[in-house]
Design an enzyme around this catalytic site. Structure first.
Site, short mmCIF file in Angstrom:
data_model
loop_
_atom_site.label_atom_id
_atom_site.label_comp_id
_atom_site.label_asym_id
_atom_site.label_seq_id
_atom_site.Cartn_x
_atom_site.Cartn_y
_atom_site.Cartn_z
CB CYS A 158 4.98 5.33 -3.53
SG CYS A 158 6.02 6.79 -2.57
N GLY A 164 0.81 -1.36 0.02
CA GLY A 164 0.16 0.10 -0.16
C GLY A 164 1.04 1.15 -0.08
#
Length: 438
Positions: free
Chosen positions: A263, A260
């Site tokens: 980025c 998660g």
């Protein structure tokens, strides 16, 4: 060197503070007056270990300042960094470049002498071309070079990453810009920071390719973990065995609930859109995204299975909510689909996180928040370790077993040893290592 840093988000604030610590005079610019006032007062809007001390010391030394006055900061600067957000555009997954282009137009009107405009934000290939066009369209007399200098900062270790980088990628073919940017990063030469000059478009692609590859490594080991559970193997030993091969390396081979953060999800989606625009299939990255999304949703079923296949009327306690430790970042955290799945199955959910609960309340308003791990676990039917905070690595297992209604622990980060948990009388479910009982 006088530097203007446009944007005081994660990248802008960390980069600005570190550059000031190198001895440069850095002015961080943001159009959020309340945020600037808070920064002037020493309040740090993000959780990043050591950043508060770094900001305070450089502000006190007069090397770091904060303002809403972009023209004044840009007009005095030798280099202007654009470090604004590029979130996924709603509806199609492309990077939203509206903030980057707005900054470029503002910069154009404030330029005076020769200035290097450096894109630090993560942007699609060709964005530098458009930034240059916008500036020269608004100010045809501007003496500028637009360069790309992508960031490679890990949340929770950003200061060290900036000061001891694996590489510093600079995209420009202009000799004046190369010399100026070389001076900006010259203090790193003592740390042998490798400065890599490329074309501007190459630098832009390097950033996306790097994040897509790391996301692929995570997804690969997660799928191997599923196989390990079925065949009776230990995915951690598998990861160690393949990671000792220096062609593969050990990093990003930690099985878990899926990646998660700010980025990897955003950048893998963006590189797919770039490829689609150029009629280039990226089947591996397509699979990475699909597998990761499915995995996050599957974690709730893993908890349900540990409790006999039903969560109706059960209480589940979560330790950790942020997508990784040492940050308060909840963006695309695996805890969000996990909570959704648990509640859809009828569970009551409570949670504790050392730093992320304020942010979590915005994403997950309908769960109970606790003050510590043991109050979170009190009378719960299962405890789920979601984020591998160091605070969770040495829990009092006897106390934990005593406060739980059922001695069920689902460890989505493999921070405990199965034999240790079995010895304490837990039913212990982890990733890629099967289930153990007392």
């Amino acid at each position: 060197m006088r530097i203007a840093m446009i944007g005081t988000g994660y990248v802008g604030l960390v980069s600005g503070a570190c550059l000031a610590d190198f001895g440069h005079h850095v002015t961080c610019v943001d159009n959020d007056a309340a945020k600037i006032e808070a920064l002037r007062g020493g309040a740090i809007p993000i959780f990043e270990p050591g950043l508060d001390v770094l900001v305070a010391s450089n502000a006190k030394a007069g090397r770091l300042s904060f303002t809403t006055d972009l023209p004044a900061a840009v007009g005095e600067a030798d280099a202007v960094f654009i470090a604004v957000g590029t979130p996924s555009r709603r509806g199609d997954g492309h990077a939203d470049l509206s903030y980057v282009y707005a900054a470029a137009r503002e910069i154009a009107g404030a330029l005076r002498d020769f200035t290097v405009v450096i894109t630090k934000s993560t942007v699609p290939v060709g964005t530098g071309d458009e930034v240059e066009r916008l500036i020269l369209e608004a100010n045809p007399a501007a003496d500028i070079v637009v360069a790309s200098n992508p960031e490679f900062l890990r949340e929770g270790a950003a200061i060290r990453d900036f000061k001891f980088p694996d590489r510093i990628v600079v995209g420009t073919d202009d000799e004046r810009a190369r010399k100026l940017i070389g001076e900006i990063y010259r203090p790193l030469s003592l740390n042998q920071g490798p400065l890599m000059f490329t074309g501007r478009r190459t630098a832009e692609l390097i950033k996306y390719a790097a994040n897509a590859f790391l996301a692929t490594k995570i997804t690969f080991i997660n799928e191997i973990a599923d196989l390990a559970e079925k065949v009776g193997a230990d995915v951690q030993e598998v990861a160690r065995g393949i990671g000792m091969d220096n062609r593969i390396g050990p990093k990003f081979l930690h099985a878990g609930p899926g990646f998660g953060g700010s980025c990897f999800p955003k950048d893998t989606r963006a590189i797919l859109k770039i490829a689609q625009d150029h009629d280039v299939p990226l089947r591996i990255i397509e699979a990475v995204l699909a597998v990761n999304d499915t995995r996050k949703r599957a974690m709730a079923r893993k908890v349900s299975n540990a409790l006999g296949g039903s969560l109706r009327g059960k209480t589940v306690a979560l330790l950790g909510l942020t997508f990784k430790p040492d940050t308060d970042d909840m963006r695309e955290a695996p805890s969000i689909p996990l909570v959704t799945g648990l509640k859809d199955m009828g569970a009551q959910v409570r949670a504790y996180d050392p730093a992320g609960m304020e942010q979590a309340r915005q994403e997950l308003p309908d769960i109970d928040y606790c003050d510590d791990p043991y109050s979170c676990a009190q009378d719960a039917d299962a405890l789920v370790i979601v984020t591998e905070w160091v605070q969770f690595r040495a829990l009092d297992l006897a106390k934990l077993k005593d406060v739980l209604r059922q001695p069920v622990v689902v460890d989505l980060r493999n921070i405990y040893r199965p034999e240790q948990m079995a010895a304490h009388g837990f039913i212990y479910e982890s990733i890629g290592r099967g289930t153990v009982h007392d």
